[in-house]
Every structure is written in structure tokens, then in C-alpha cells.
Design an enzyme around this catalytic site. Structure first.
Site, PDB file in Angstrom:
ATOM      1  N   PRO A 175       0.833  -1.206   0.000  1.00  0.00           N
ATOM      2  CG  PRO A 175      -0.835  -1.598   1.573  1.00  0.00           C
ATOM      3  CD  PRO A 175       0.491  -2.115   1.102  1.00  0.00           C
ATOM      4  CD  GLU A 176       2.964   2.664  -4.465  1.00  0.00           C
ATOM      5  OE1 GLU A 176       3.007   3.807  -4.977  1.00  0.00           O
ATOM      6  OE2 GLU A 176       3.213   1.629  -5.122  1.00  0.00           O
ATOM      7  CE  LYS A 223       5.368   3.736   0.269  1.00  0.00           C
ATOM      8  NZ  LYS A 223       6.253   2.716  -0.332  1.00  0.00           N
ATOM      9  CG  HIS A 230      -3.810 -14.988   6.426  1.00  0.00           C
ATOM     10  ND1 HIS A 230      -2.659 -15.730   6.564  1.00  0.00           N
ATOM     11  CD2 HIS A 230      -4.485 -15.521   5.374  1.00  0.00           C
ATOM     12  CE1 HIS A 230      -2.625 -16.670   5.629  1.00  0.00           C
ATOM     13  NE2 HIS A 230      -3.719 -16.565   4.902  1.00  0.00           N
ATOM     14  NE  ARG A 243       4.841 -11.808   1.016  1.00  0.00           N
ATOM     15  CZ  ARG A 243       5.740 -11.451   0.107  1.00  0.00           C
ATOM     16  NH1 ARG A 243       5.402 -10.581  -0.848  1.00  0.00           N
ATOM     17  NH2 ARG A 243       6.966 -11.934   0.150  1.00  0.00           N
ATOM     18  NE  ARG A 287      19.896  13.005  -3.897  1.00  0.00           N
ATOM     19  CZ  ARG A 287      19.964  12.164  -2.868  1.00  0.00           C
ATOM     20  NH1 ARG A 287      20.067  10.881  -3.096  1.00  0.00           N
ATOM     21  NH2 ARG A 287      19.933  12.606  -1.632  1.00  0.00           N
ATOM     22  NE  ARG A 336       9.741  -2.427  -6.063  1.00  0.00           N
ATOM     23  CZ  ARG A 336       8.923  -1.699  -5.291  1.00  0.00           C
ATOM     24  NH1 ARG A 336       9.418  -0.770  -4.473  1.00  0.00           N
ATOM     25  NH2 ARG A 336       7.625  -1.909  -5.324  1.00  0.00           N
TER      26      ARG A 336
END
Length: 293
Positions: free
Chosen positions: A2-3, A60, A110, A129, A174, A283
């Protein structure tokens, strides 16, 4: 994972559904979910007789401000609550979500944490998880100091501090890709893989570009794209590709509206070229080679 939009969707649901929710009982079904205090008994005792007074979000993380309630017969609405009881902080990680239950439904396989009020209404935390974590930070301690990841977060995308000047400052030297920069929570809080890809597509910027090569006008466009994409997703209840659910158990609908994320091999909605996928910073990254330069 979840973002920001998913966590904000959960925050809004908690704020609306748990109005005047006073914790009477806490059941820890998996000890590892409790990150702090180290003893689950202290976690349970700390939360009991606490009002979930106000829900906030930082990146988050979900943060509930707690008020100590000694009188069970207290009347609402509450005008003055002086006795603070610290904070309940939650990170959903990969697969965590909350469900509000107003009956005696048995916990699923769960279920990790169960929180009840005196009417036996239940706020249930479910996590397949089991990477999600909770902290009870007692009054007098700082969540930012106890939780390392929370204290190191960059500015919120919706804040005044997040603008093209800030972006120029943090990326000017950067060499990392702009995609990797957007995923860095110390630079900007709450953006993950989905919204980095979607924001870069909206801004027309290749995810492979070295951050220091992004020009001022592109940074302005990128900042606006990030904000617009996040707002659009929040308005759709976030994104569900696997486990995310809102407080009512409903899926988020933004996944049906993505332009590049999980659309590998499909036609770009703008130019018709095929969407490609490649890994950046470990990613999976989705982009249109024609629209993003």
C-alpha cells in the site's frame, strides 16, 4: 505494498467509521506484529481504555492520537480531553489491511491484531504475509525517535515544502535515475512503484533519466503530475492488484485507470506504441519509450 493513496484511503475510513471508538480489549494473534513495546502485554495494557481520537497519515504510516478514558459512561461529543495516551502507529507493509466488524465473526487465518470496544465492535488487522507492524508509543515519547523509518521521511507530496525548488536541490548532483529518486522515502514520503511509474508517464519523463539532468520546467511538471496522480488514485479508493482492501473490504479502483503500470505489451493510451517493462533499482518499471524522454 500500500502506497500513499491506499494508506490515505484507510485513514479516511478509520476516521469516519471509528468515531468515538474506545478500546476495551486487545487481542494479539501474532506477537511479531507488535514492534513496540517489546512485550505484548505492555502493548495491550497501553491501548486499553484509550479513545482513538484522531487519525493522521505520514507517508505510508497511519498514526492514531490516543486519549485516556477512565469513565466508561463518558458522553459524546467530547469537548475537552486533557489526558493524552500517546500514539498507535501502524505500517501495513506488503499485505496488511483493516476490517471493521460489528458482529461476532470468527477471525480468519491471517488475523494478527483484534481491537474491541465495549459493544464488541471489532477493528481487525489482517496480514497474509505478516510484514506489517504496530507500535504503541506512550505519552512523552516521540514516534519519530522510536520508529526510524518515520523519523527519516521526506516531505509529503501535498505539502508546501515539496516544490520544484526542493526537487532541484535534492537531485542537482545525483546520478541515480529519477525513478530511484522518487522511490526514496527520505526524499519524498509515500510514493511507491505504482505512482512513480504513473507520475513519470504523466510528466513525459523517462524513468531512466539521471535525476540531475531533469530541467526546471520538467520538475514543475513532475511535481504537478505526482500530486494529480495521487489525488486521482485517492478519489478511486487506491489501487488493488492483490491484497489491499478498504475498511469495508472493498477493492481500490485506480488499477483500472493506470496508463503504464502492469500494462506491459499493451498499447500506450496516447501514442499507440507498446508499453515496456524493465527493472530499475530492483523494481519493475513500466514506461512508454515514445512518450517519455
Amino acid at each position: 505494498m500500500p502506497e500513499l493513496p491506499e494508506v490515505e484511503t484507510v485513514r479516511r475510513g478509520l476516521e469516519q467509521k471509528l468515531n468515538n471508538f474506545i478500546i476495551k480489549k486487545v487481542e494479539v494473534c501474532r506477537n511479531s506484529t507488535v514492534a513496540f513495546p517489546t512485550e505484548k502485554e505492555e502493548f495491550i495494557k497501553g491501548l486499553q481504555n484509550s479513545l482513538l481520537y484522531k487519525w493522521d497519515r505520514r507517508g505510508k504510516y497511519l498514526i492514531a492520537e490516543l486519549k485516556k478514558i477512565e469513565n466508561e459512561n463518558i458522553k459524546f461529543p467530547l469537548k475537552k480531553l486533557r489526558q493524552n495516551n500517546g500514539f498507535l502507529v501502524v505500517h501495513l507493509r506488503m499485505t496488511g489491511y483493516f476490517k471493521f466488524i460489528d458482529n461476532s465473526t470468527q477471525p480468519c487465518k491471517h488475523t494478527r491484531i483484534r481491537v474491541f470496544d465495549k459493544k464488541n465492535n471489532e477493528l481487525r488487522y489482517i496480514d497474509v504475509r505478516s510484514f506489517g507492524q504496530m507500535w504503541w508509543i506512550k505519552e512523552g515519547l516521540s514516534p519519530n525517535k522510536i520508529i526510524k523509518g518515520l523519523g527519516s521521511l521526506g516531505p509529503e507530496p501535498f505539502s508546501k515544502n515539496f516544490d520544484e525548488k526542493y526537487l532541484k536541490k535534492v537531485i542537482s548532483k545525483r546520478k541515480k535515475s529519477i525513478k530511484a529518486i522518487l522511490l526514496d522515502q527520505t526524499i519524498v514520503a509515500g510514493i511507491g512503484n505504482i505512482y512513480a511509474d504513473e507520475s513519470l508517464y504523466s510528466a513525459g519523463i523517462s524513468p531512466f533519466r539521471a535525476a540531475k539532468t531533469i530541467k526546471k520546467n520538467e520538475l514543475i511538471n513532475l511535481k504537478e503530475s505526482i500530486v494529480n496522480v495521487l489525488k486521482k488514485s485517492i478519489g478511486s479508493g487506491g489501487t488493488t492488484f492483490s491484497d489491499f482492501r478498504d475498511l469495508e473490504g472493498e477493492n481500490g479502483n485506480f488499477g483500472l485507470q493506470t496508463n503504464v503500470y502492469r500494462r506491459t505489451g499493451k498499447e500506450c493510451r496516447k501514442c499507440g506504441n507498446l508499453i515496456e517493462k524493465q527493472k530499475i533499482a530492483g523494481r519493475s518499471t513500466h514506461w512508454c519509450p515514445n512518450c517519455q524522454k
